[in-house]
Design a protein around this motif. Sequence first.
Motif, PDB file in Angstrom:
ATOM      1  N   GLU A 126       0.822  -1.212   0.000  1.00 52.70           N
ATOM      2  CA  GLU A 126       0.000   0.000   0.000  1.00 52.70           C
ATOM      3  C   GLU A 126       0.856   1.262   0.000  1.00 52.70           C
ATOM      4  OE1 GLU A 126      -3.340   0.575  -0.182  1.00 52.70           O
ATOM      5  OE2 GLU A 126      -3.502  -1.524  -0.717  1.00 52.70           O
ATOM      6  N   ARG A 185      -1.153   2.088  -5.769  1.00 55.80           N
ATOM      7  CA  ARG A 185      -2.281   3.010  -5.606  1.00 55.80           C
ATOM      8  C   ARG A 185      -2.871   3.394  -6.964  1.00 55.80           C
ATOM      9  NH1 ARG A 185      -2.666   5.503  -0.438  1.00 55.80           N
ATOM     10  NH2 ARG A 185      -1.587   4.125   0.998  1.00 55.80           N
ATOM     11  N   GLU A 228      -4.908   0.592  -8.210  1.00 53.01           N
ATOM     12  CA  GLU A 228      -6.188   0.525  -7.498  1.00 53.01           C
ATOM     13  C   GLU A 228      -7.198   1.508  -8.092  1.00 53.01           C
ATOM     14  OE1 GLU A 228      -5.019   1.189  -3.457  1.00 53.01           O
ATOM     15  OE2 GLU A 228      -4.908  -0.962  -3.041  1.00 53.01           O
ATOM     16  N   VAL A 229      -6.728   2.676  -8.490  1.00 53.49           N
ATOM     17  CA  VAL A 229      -7.614   3.651  -9.140  1.00 53.49           C
ATOM     18  C   VAL A 229      -8.107   3.070 -10.471  1.00 53.49           C
ATOM     19  CG1 VAL A 229      -7.744   5.935 -10.204  1.00 53.49           C
ATOM     20  CG2 VAL A 229      -6.581   5.646  -8.007  1.00 53.49           C
ATOM     21  N   LEU A 250     -10.708   0.501  -9.792  1.00 52.72           N
ATOM     22  CA  LEU A 250     -11.980   1.156  -9.466  1.00 52.72           C
ATOM     23  C   LEU A 250     -12.684   1.626 -10.732  1.00 52.72           C
ATOM     24  CD1 LEU A 250     -13.910   2.354  -7.287  1.00 52.72           C
ATOM     25  CD2 LEU A 250     -12.662   4.492  -7.657  1.00 52.72           C
ATOM     26  N   THR A 259     -14.130   8.149 -10.650  1.00 56.45           N
ATOM     27  CA  THR A 259     -12.711   7.810 -10.613  1.00 56.45           C
ATOM     28  C   THR A 259     -11.859   9.009 -10.215  1.00 56.45           C
ATOM     29  OG1 THR A 259     -13.069   6.138 -12.321  1.00 56.45           O
ATOM     30  CG2 THR A 259     -10.808   6.885 -11.969  1.00 56.45           C
ATOM     31  N   SER A 262     -12.147   9.871  -6.618  1.00 58.15           N
ATOM     32  CA  SER A 262     -11.522   8.928  -5.692  1.00 58.15           C
ATOM     33  C   SER A 262     -10.011   9.048  -5.638  1.00 58.15           C
ATOM     34  CB  SER A 262     -11.881   7.499  -6.081  1.00 58.15           C
ATOM     35  OG  SER A 262     -11.209   7.134  -7.272  1.00 58.15           O
ATOM     36  N   VAL A 263      -9.433   9.759  -6.587  1.00 50.90           N
ATOM     37  CA  VAL A 263      -7.964   9.844  -6.650  1.00 50.90           C
ATOM     38  C   VAL A 263      -7.357  10.387  -5.356  1.00 50.90           C
ATOM     39  CG1 VAL A 263      -6.058  11.033  -7.814  1.00 50.90           C
ATOM     40  CG2 VAL A 263      -7.799   9.868  -9.154  1.00 50.90           C
ATOM     41  N   THR A 308      -8.381  10.172  -2.348  1.00 47.87           N
ATOM     42  CA  THR A 308      -8.495   9.149  -1.305  1.00 47.87           C
ATOM     43  C   THR A 308      -7.470   8.044  -1.510  1.00 47.87           C
ATOM     44  OG1 THR A 308     -10.855   9.604  -1.102  1.00 47.87           O
ATOM     45  CG2 THR A 308     -10.073   7.507  -0.238  1.00 47.87           C
ATOM     46  N   PHE A 309      -7.324   7.591  -2.756  1.00 48.04           N
ATOM     47  CA  PHE A 309      -6.398   6.498  -3.026  1.00 48.04           C
ATOM     48  C   PHE A 309      -4.944   6.935  -2.891  1.00 48.04           C
ATOM     49  CE2 PHE A 309     -10.018   4.362  -4.988  1.00 48.04           C
ATOM     50  CZ  PHE A 309      -9.802   3.068  -4.597  1.00 48.04           C
ATOM     51  N   LEU A 310      -4.655   8.175  -3.212  1.00 46.46           N
ATOM     52  CA  LEU A 310      -3.258   8.608  -3.216  1.00 46.46           C
ATOM     53  C   LEU A 310      -2.837   9.298  -1.924  1.00 46.46           C
ATOM     54  CD1 LEU A 310      -2.828   9.880  -6.870  1.00 46.46           C
ATOM     55  CD2 LEU A 310      -2.329   7.623  -5.911  1.00 46.46           C
ATOM     56  N   SER A 311      -3.725   9.399  -0.956  1.00 49.76           N
ATOM     57  CA  SER A 311      -3.342  10.060   0.292  1.00 49.76           C
ATOM     58  C   SER A 311      -2.385   9.171   1.084  1.00 49.76           C
ATOM     59  CB  SER A 311      -4.577  10.365   1.135  1.00 49.76           C
ATOM     60  OG  SER A 311      -5.172   9.162   1.562  1.00 49.76           O
TER      61      SER A 311
END
Length: 142
Positions: free
Chosen positions: A76, A82, A85-86, A89, A129, A132-133, A135-138
């Motif tokens: 992760e 990451r 994962e995007v 999604l 998408t 959500s970027v 959130t996924f890249l934080s």
Amino acid sequence: MSQSYNRGLIEDFGRWKEFKAGMWAWIFHKFTGWMLIGYLFTHIAVLSTAIGAASGDPAMIQAETDVYTTTLQGLEDLFIIRVLEVGLLAVAVFHILNGLRLLMVDLGIGLEAQDKSFYASLILTGVITVASVPTFLSGVGL
């Protein structure tokens, strides 16, 4: 009675310009479906081999829990994971939205607006998408 059609040569790649929204929706739906199947089989294979405690020994299960969690946390932290994962999604959201669109079409709802509903599913997929970027890249290090 059957009717034959002249579909042209298979090598006639210029025919892609004739594709309408319905054909692109069909192609994208099949592509995203195969991507999801590939992901699921890969995911199951990786998980089944990552857990050495599959033998059922309770002590080994307890010891492997930390290794498993540590491995997942390490993955992760990777930027490429990451980004993937995007992408996963986006593939899943489009497949779901297009599947719902196809269900509505099969039920006879919105038959005259198939093109618009396809483009709406593409736009909604893009919005979800992109939203959500963050959130996924934080918290990921570059």
